[in-house]
Motif scaffolding. Structure first.
Motif, short mmCIF file in Angstrom:
data_model
loop_
_atom_site.label_atom_id
_atom_site.label_comp_id
_atom_site.label_asym_id
_atom_site.label_seq_id
_atom_site.Cartn_x
_atom_site.Cartn_y
_atom_site.Cartn_z
N GLU A 107 60.97 -6.17 -22.34
CA GLU A 107 62.12 -6.28 -23.26
C GLU A 107 61.72 -5.79 -24.62
O GLU A 107 62.24 -5.18 -25.15
N ALA A 113 69.07 -2.59 -23.08
CA ALA A 113 69.25 -3.47 -22.14
C ALA A 113 70.67 -3.84 -21.77
O ALA A 113 71.40 -3.67 -22.66
N THR A 115 73.05 -6.16 -19.57
CA THR A 115 72.70 -7.44 -18.93
C THR A 115 74.25 -8.01 -18.45
O THR A 115 75.01 -7.83 -19.28
N LEU A 161 66.16 -7.26 -31.49
CA LEU A 161 67.56 -6.81 -32.20
C LEU A 161 67.55 -6.51 -33.46
O LEU A 161 68.34 -5.95 -34.08
N LEU A 169 71.82 -3.69 -27.06
CA LEU A 169 72.10 -4.68 -26.08
C LEU A 169 73.41 -4.33 -25.58
O LEU A 169 74.63 -4.46 -26.64
N ALA A 171 76.04 -6.16 -23.34
CA ALA A 171 76.13 -7.74 -22.51
C ALA A 171 77.58 -7.76 -21.83
O ALA A 171 78.51 -7.64 -22.62
N VAL A 204 74.60 -4.42 -30.72
CA VAL A 204 75.22 -5.23 -29.77
C VAL A 204 76.70 -4.73 -29.28
O VAL A 204 77.56 -4.76 -30.31
N VAL A 224 69.37 -7.85 -15.35
CA VAL A 224 69.10 -7.00 -16.73
C VAL A 224 68.76 -5.82 -16.12
O VAL A 224 67.77 -5.75 -15.26
#
Length: 285
Positions: A107, A113, A115, A161, A169, A171, A204, A224
């Motif tokens: 990470e 990433a 997820t 972050l 990220l 998500a 994000v 992930v």
């Protein structure tokens, strides 16, 4: 399927071999110029043994690699695969199982990433009190001091972050995770409001997979996908189980999980709809 360090050793070795070939050098020539046995070069390139960051630096110098980010990434991969104790999470070696330390090292080195979470809020987006409630529930019977330490680790992980550059990220969170009152109603409301705030960050991208989407391809569980700067072949899928983690890095696995994430993202609410839903839940709507 591999453990984290084995994944990094193998992928690091492949990248070093690619750079050697690009520099038009044979393994024998590399060994001669560095004063090594040829078997050492072979073991490094096949991932059979670890390599010190200092040796990676010597190899990159010989191969004429001057990109600072690529050099830093490969040195970091070498250090974590060798288990060096110069990363912040190594201070928690007595507390964290090896698979969790492996996860944190991946990470920390990743550039992005993706997820999918089906039962809890993603760890990088948790409030301290939510993280504490999750830890107590998942590790029943743990004493208060160890719970506090694990929460500190969770909060330290979130610094990716805010790094320069930050982890990107993406998500997708199942609606069930947002409706489950982890830590009680008040704590959950604060967690939901925090999610809305975090979703404003440019790094994000948060989407909600609503109940109305019905059955979906990822009902089997969360995962992930980590991606790394410069080297797409370093990408890896991490799947957590109760007592261990699996690391998938075959091309077929990456393609399958990448397609699965794309599918659930397409089934999820839009960014605006997702934030409206989360805000409504936070306000008791």
């Amino acid at each position: 399927m591999w453990h984290g360090p084995a994944v990094r050793r193998r992928k690091l070795g492949e990248e070093l071999r690619r750079l050697r070939v690009a520099a038009a050098l044979t393994s024998a020539e590399v060994a001669r110029q560095l004063g090594w046995h040829q078997s050492k070069v072979s073991r490094i390139e096949t991932g059979r043994s670890g390599v010190k960051p200092a040796d990676v630096a010597r190899l990159l110098e010989l191969y004429g690699v001057d990109d600072p980010r690529l050099r830093a990434l490969l040195a970091a991969l070498a250090g974590s695969a060798d288990g060096r104790a110069d990363q912040w999470w190594q201070a928690y070696r007595g507390l964290l199982p090896p698979q969790y330390r492996d996860f944190i090292s991946l990470e920390s080195q990743a550039s992005a990433a993706r997820t999918l979470e089906t039962s809890v809020v993603p760890g990088l987006l948790q409030t301290p009190e939510y993280a504490r409630a999750v830890t107590r529930a998942a590790l029943h019977g743990l004493d208060a001091a160890r719970v506090d330490s694990l929460v500190q680790v969770r909060l330290a992980r979130q610094e990716v972050l805010r790094a320069d550059p930050p982890l990107r990220l993406s998500a997708v969170v199942d609606e069930a995770a947002l409706r489950r009152e982890v830590g009680g109603a008040a704590a959950m409301r604060r967690q939901l409001r925090y999610l809305v705030d975090m979703a404003q960050l440019p790094q994000v991208r948060l989407r909600v997979l609503p109940f109305s989407s019905g059955g979906h391809i990822c009902l089997t569980g969360p995962f992930v996908i980590f991606s790394f700067p410069h080297i797409s072949d370093l990408d890896v899928v991490v799947i957590d189980h109760l007592t261990s983690s699996l690391y998938l890095e075959r091309k077929e696995d990456l393609e399958a999980y990448g397609a699965a994430f794309h599918t659930v993202e397409a089934q999820a609410l839009s960014y605006k709809e997702s934030l409206n839903l989360i805000a409504g839940l936070a306000d008791g709507a």
